[in-house]
Design a protein around this motif. Structure first.
Motif: not given
Length: 673
Positions: A211-215
């Motif tokens: 999720s963090v990387l996609r953000d």
């Protein structure tokens, strides 16, 4: 640079005699997407949820909802107001639960908490909550803006004509992305342990990291749908989580076993498959390695049992169309494995062609679509085969390889785990002529200067207020599994001056090796080192050991041309492990605890250990982390080696010894290996 070739067959008319415009006018039913669900990564079963009626009363965008007339709302009697408010709060809670737990209800086809790919949007998102002040409004605005993810591209391309430097570039991109993923995953779990110590339920670090990387827009291969090999991903690469497959772009579905471009997005309205996952969890699948009989999706209950006939639609139709156009698919195999981070590992086994498909009667008596896949020749050995081979080597080495072993324990029982020596190429037996060192031999004055060292008083185990944690900047350097959280100039472990037990979480490298290593003869690199076990990213491997020399001693030894290792020349790869500068712009590389410039050398001409046979690489999978535990002399730290990525069994371990420059002490080139 390699070229991106579009799959032109898909833009042409299915019938050459029929114009493309006429083909587009043919009424084609948009396939119903029912992904072939794969087992969850964790052992916990998916939560049982009660389906709720749809809240969207006008799902068809072509239907305009009628304009409601201006009607004065009826007056609700006081006796019924409690019921009305209760119903309002019930619906509000439904919204909140749907978004907050959407991560658990995701089935790979989109839905509450997931995007169009079935990917988690935010594991901790909420809905219909009051915003009380400006700061909360700002946070909500940032969340809303952050969730506007670009959809996956509907353009199919194949990457060709990559040069050697292109392969290195893409490999480095993939390596750094995966390293960042593992760093976020490990640190997110450690952060929750710090906030809620002792609680059994832990966060899904794999979901949080994805999720963090996609953000931040750091997912790879989203701007193109690549058919065939993914640049930078090698046959045999291992992944512990399905989300990491999505991050790299090798398989874009969280739960679906077939990844494909839907017909609704294709230029000729036909779906095309790009990759499949074979987990062996379906009764009609047959896996013989190079040949796979793969069962399609559909008609299964929540226990993965066939309960209805399958249809030629969705992923099934995509595989059939890929067979028709001669388009290869990537095959990822899921294998159960005993690991501290997951109970399954996914290994990329290369490209397969779909030879034929037919409708058959399955073992449960229902019609199932089957697809015969054949592995394309000329590829490296399958990673799943190497896993099985390494497993047999661990238990029956002489049965599997009756020839080639020079020693079943090069360390002569100095290590807790035997170090094997293998050569089936030539008659070279050079490693047998050196005395094996388990730990480096420091000068005696190093320990004399540390006689009055200080240690912790944590008799029952160390905590965050421990003096050793303070020496490391106020945190422990390792998580509960012994994985390095982030690289530092030097790490202080609890040692001989501490009262904590041997099981303390801050005693990792001093406990020795935990992986079965093997020194082997290679035609490419001479002598090398590989592991018979799978090594997790961030895990300790072994120590680099030799005889420690001061500057004056190095002058004398170097005159005879002896092999000297200079610790200060090792590349600072530790700074890359845990580097979150791409996530947080204000991230600063750890500078505490500080360490002075190292002023010693290591002689490995007569006494050495297994680490001295690791080969040189500018893109290594192993890094050097300086550690202190048995003395407090910052001038003479231990050289501990940690994995920078998940290292499959039988893959060679490599270090970056640094740029070969003239020795400032003698003017000669340092001999690294």
């Amino acid at each position: 640079m390699g070229s991106l070739l579009p799959i032109l067959d898909l833009n042409a008319s299915p019938n050459p005699s029929q114009p493309a415009t006429a083909a587009a006018a043919v009424a084609l039913k948009v396939p119903k997407i029912e992904p072939k669900a794969e087992p969850y990564d964790d052992p916990m079963p998916p939560p049982q949820t009660t389906p709720q009626p749809p809240l969207d009363l006008f799902p068809n965008p072509q239907i305009t909802p009628p304009v409601a007339p201006q009607i004065t709302p009826p007056v609700v009697p006081a006796a019924d107001q409690d019921t009305v408010y209760s119903e309002f709060h019930r619906i509000q809670e439904l919204f909140h639960t749907a978004f907050a737990k959407g991560i658990q209800n995701c089935d790979g086809g989109g839905g509450g908490g997931c995007d169009e790919d079935g990917v988690v949007l935010d594991p901790e998102s909420g809905a219909i909550v009051p915003v009380e002040d400006a700061s909360q409004k700002q946070q909500l605005a940032e969340v809303v803006q952050r969730k506007k993810y670009p959809q996956r591209s509907n353009e199919l391309v194949r990457v060709t004509d990559l040069r050697e430097e292109d392969h290195r570039y893409f490999r480095e991109v993939v390596r750094k992305t995966r390293m960042l993923y593992d760093s976020i995953r490990i640190n997110s779990i450690a952060e929750e342990d710090r906030k809620n110590p002792g609680q059994g339920k832990r966060t899904r670090g794999d979901l949080r990291a994805a999720s963090v990387l996609r953000d931040r827009g750091l997912w790879l291969n989203r701007d193109k749908r690549i058919v065939g090999s993914i640049p930078g991903v090698y046959v045999g690469d291992l992944f512990f989580f399905r989300m990491e497959l999505c991050v790299v772009g090798i398989h874009g579905q969280v739960q679906a076993g077939i990844d494909y471009l839907p017909g609704s997005q294709s230029s000729n309205r036909e779906p095309i498959a790009t990759s499949i996952i074979v987990s062996g969890g379906y009764e009609d699948d047959e896996d013989a390695g190079d040949v796979i009989i793969y069962t399609g999706h559909g008609g299964q209950d929540k226990f993965n049992k066939q309960c209805a006939h399958q249809k030629l639609e969705g992923g099934n139709l995509a595989l059939e169309r890929s067979m028709h156009y001669g388009i290869e698919v990537r095959v990822i195999r899921g294998r159960k494995i005993q690991s501290v981070v997951s109970q399954k590992v996914y290994v990329y086994d290369g490209l397969y062609r779909i030879l034929e498909t037919w409708l058959d009667v399955g073992k449960s008596g229902f019609g199932v679509y089957k697809f015969k896949l054949l592995r394309i020749e000329g590829q490296p050995e399958m990673g799943s085969s190497i896993l099985k081979f390494a497993e047999s080597l661990r238990t029956k080495p002489l049965t599997v390889r009756p020839r080639g072993y020079l020693s079943l324990d090069l360390s002569q029982q100095r290590e807790k785990i035997p170090v094997r020596l293998f050569n089936d190429i030539d008659a070279d037996q050079d490693p047998l002529y050196y005395e094996y060192l388990r730990a480096p031999a420091f000068p005696t004055h190093v320990y004399h200067q540390s006689a009055n060292g200080t240690g912790c008083e944590c008799v029952n185990g160390c905590n965050q207020n421990c003096i050793c944690a303070m020496k490391n900047g106020g945190e422990f350097p390792y998580d509960q599994n012994g994985f390095l959280l982030r690289g530092k100039p030097v790490v202080f472990e609890c040692g001989s001056f501490c009262r904590c037990p041997p099981s303390c979480r801050n005693r990792v490298t001093q406990n020795g090796m935990k992986h079965r290593l093997e020194v082997f003869r290679s035609r490419e690199t001479g002598w090398g080192v590989r592991s018979l076990d799978l090594i997790h990213a961030g895990a300790f491997i072994c120590e680099y050991a030799g005889v420690i020399l001061t500057r004056e001693q190095a002058h004398i030894f170097s005159m005879d041309g002896d092999s000297l290792i200079y610790p200060h020349r090792f590349a600072d790869k530790w700074a890359e492990w845990g580097d979150l500068s791409q996530i947080y712009p204000d991230y600063v590389r750890p500078t505490y605890p500080a360490i002075p410039p190292l002023d010693f050398a290591m002689d490995v001409s007569k006494m050495r250990n297994v680490a001295c046979y690791m080969s040189q690489s500018s893109t290594p999978n192993v890094m050097v982390q300086f550690v202190l535990y048995d003395h407090n002399n910052l001038m003479f730290p231990h050289l501990m080696l940690f994995a920078m990525e998940n290292i499959p069994p039988m893959r060679e371990l490599s270090l970056d010894y640094g740029v070969a420059v003239a020795d400032e002490w003698t003017g000669k080139l340092a001999i690294c290996n």
